[in-house]
Scaffold this motif. Structure first.
Motif, PDB file in Angstrom:
ATOM      1  N   THR A  15       0.911  -1.306  -0.147  1.00 59.55           N
ATOM      2  CA  THR A  15      -0.086  -0.244  -0.002  1.00 59.55           C
ATOM      3  C   THR A  15       0.933   1.361   0.027  1.00 59.55           C
ATOM      4  O   THR A  15       0.561   2.261  -0.578  1.00 59.55           O
ATOM      5  CB  THR A  15      -1.167  -0.052   1.255  1.00 59.55           C
ATOM      6  OG1 THR A  15      -0.274  -0.368   2.391  1.00 59.55           O
ATOM      7  CG2 THR A  15      -2.236  -1.093   1.021  1.00 59.55           C
ATOM      8  N   ASP A  16       1.796   1.138   0.719  1.00 59.41           N
ATOM      9  CA  ASP A  16       3.046   2.389   0.601  1.00 59.41           C
ATOM     10  C   ASP A  16       3.479   2.644  -0.684  1.00 59.41           C
ATOM     11  O   ASP A  16       3.970   3.901  -1.199  1.00 59.41           O
ATOM     12  CB  ASP A  16       4.041   2.105   1.420  1.00 59.41           C
ATOM     13  CG  ASP A  16       3.749   2.359   2.926  1.00 59.41           C
ATOM     14  OD1 ASP A  16       2.812   2.809   3.403  1.00 59.41           O
ATOM     15  OD2 ASP A  16       4.448   1.850   3.908  1.00 59.41           O
ATOM     16  N   HIS A  17       3.406   1.585  -1.657  1.00 59.76           N
ATOM     17  CA  HIS A  17       3.843   1.606  -2.993  1.00 59.76           C
ATOM     18  C   HIS A  17       2.683   1.696  -3.952  1.00 59.76           C
ATOM     19  O   HIS A  17       2.573   1.476  -5.151  1.00 59.76           O
ATOM     20  CB  HIS A  17       4.710   0.418  -3.467  1.00 59.76           C
ATOM     21  CG  HIS A  17       6.070   0.521  -2.655  1.00 59.76           C
ATOM     22  ND1 HIS A  17       6.183   0.144  -1.647  1.00 59.76           N
ATOM     23  CD2 HIS A  17       7.041   0.613  -3.534  1.00 59.76           C
ATOM     24  CE1 HIS A  17       7.747   0.324  -1.248  1.00 59.76           C
ATOM     25  NE2 HIS A  17       8.059   0.604  -2.467  1.00 59.76           N
ATOM     26  N   GLY A  18       1.663   2.312  -3.495  1.00 59.49           N
ATOM     27  CA  GLY A  18       0.345   2.714  -4.405  1.00 59.49           C
ATOM     28  C   GLY A  18      -0.543   1.696  -4.574  1.00 59.49           C
ATOM     29  O   GLY A  18      -1.600   1.812  -5.243  1.00 59.49           O
ATOM     30  N   PHE A  19      -0.668   0.397  -3.922  1.00 56.01           N
ATOM     31  CA  PHE A  19      -1.621  -0.654  -4.026  1.00 56.01           C
ATOM     32  C   PHE A  19      -2.833  -0.178  -3.153  1.00 56.01           C
ATOM     33  O   PHE A  19      -2.709   0.366  -2.278  1.00 56.01           O
ATOM     34  CB  PHE A  19      -1.247  -2.046  -3.301  1.00 56.01           C
ATOM     35  CG  PHE A  19      -0.237  -2.773  -4.233  1.00 56.01           C
ATOM     36  CD1 PHE A  19      -0.478  -4.190  -4.415  1.00 56.01           C
ATOM     37  CD2 PHE A  19       0.718  -2.184  -4.873  1.00 56.01           C
ATOM     38  CE1 PHE A  19       0.266  -5.008  -5.366  1.00 56.01           C
ATOM     39  CE2 PHE A  19       1.465  -2.918  -5.818  1.00 56.01           C
ATOM     40  CZ  PHE A  19       1.216  -4.476  -6.041  1.00 56.01           C
ATOM     41  N   PRO A  20      -3.932  -0.284  -3.783  1.00 54.03           N
ATOM     42  CA  PRO A  20      -5.142   0.163  -2.985  1.00 54.03           C
ATOM     43  C   PRO A  20      -5.290  -1.019  -1.585  1.00 54.03           C
ATOM     44  O   PRO A  20      -4.784  -1.754  -1.681  1.00 54.03           O
ATOM     45  CB  PRO A  20      -6.536  -0.081  -3.819  1.00 54.03           C
ATOM     46  CG  PRO A  20      -5.790  -1.096  -5.013  1.00 54.03           C
ATOM     47  CD  PRO A  20      -4.435  -0.829  -4.915  1.00 54.03           C
TER      48      PRO A  20
END
Length: 263
Positions: A15-20
């Motif tokens: 999630t820190d790398h943009g995953f929802p």
């Protein structure tokens, strides 16, 4: 049921790398079926090697990356490569994709594999929806039989109907799990057929059991990529697996897309 701490750490990293925070569906791609990733829109991927606590996939035909993006506007995860017990991973690690899918609160999980056909009616390129499994090994702790086997068969019938609506021919059949990594002998295949196996493979069963434990709605599909030992006189070869998967990739993608929409 609680998940291992490292699953939470992996999700936080992603999630820190943009995953929802939440996904509609997750797909585990079997040998040679990684080309489904090309169908995912607005996609991005992270190599397994870059994800903390993630094991590595070493099997030819598994790219070893986690993809996220959209199918029909729905956010999905796709595991392009899985972790087999015969690669040296303990069974708890082989089910990591299922646990991570649960952490992302997926509504449906689609598991695929390449399998050898035991049933004489099956041909290379056929799709088999798994409605039961035979396992010869204690893998991981299992839920009570009635909590997973009956729902499993119900899901298989639903998948069969979705495939029929898409004009895709499928079989309903029993998947027999073996540890591998070697192909089975002719004598073993004869025994497996008598036991009721329709196809044989070296994955999927631990994932299905874990999905049942976690209450994840799951569809499991085998692509018959070769005839098992003794079914024909041909020598078994992993290249045959990849070739069969390539020939069926469009039909497979159509079925998976249909399941993401309607399952």
């Amino acid at each position: 049921m609680s998940l291992p701490d490292y699953i939470t750490d992996i999700k936080d990293f992603l999630t820190d790398h943009g995953f929802p925070e939440q996904m509609e569906a997750a797909v585990i791609l079997g040998s040679g079926l990684g080309s489904f990733g090309d169908k995912i829109e607005n996609s991005d991927s992270i190599p397994y090697a870059d994800i903390p606590s993630f094991p590595q996939s070493t099997v030819e035909g598994h790219s070893g990356s986690l993809i996220y993006g959209e199918i029909a506007g729905k956010p999905i995860l796709a595991f392009s490569g899985r972790f087999h017990h015969y690669e040296g991973h303990d069974f708890a690690k082989t089910v990591l994709p299922v646990q991570l899918a649960r952490a992302f609160n997926v509504e449906k999980l689609i598991i695929s594999n390449a399998a050898g056909g035991i049933n004489f009616r099956y041909r290379v390129g056929d799709l088999m929806i798994i409605d039961s499994i035979i396992k010869q090994y204690v893998m991981i702790s299992e839920p009570a039989q009635h909590t997973w086997d009956s729902s499993f068969e119900e899901y298989a019938r639903e998948v069969k109907q979705i495939a029929r609506n898409l004009s895709i021919e499928t079989h309903l059949g029993t998947y027999l799990y073996v540890k591998g990594p070697h192909y089975e002998s002719k004598a073993e295949i004869r025994a497996f057929r008598r036991m009721g196996g329709d196809a044989v493979g070296m994955s999927t069963a631990p994932e299905l059991i874990e999905a049942a434990k976690l209450g994840v709605k799951t569809a499991a599909i085998s692509l018959i990529t070769n005839a098992a030992a003794g079914v024909t006189g041909a020598k078994l070869d992993h290249a045959e697996v990849k070739e069969a998967a390539d020939q069926k990739k469009e039909v497979f993608a159509k079925l998976v897309e249909g399941l993401i929409k309607d399952f």
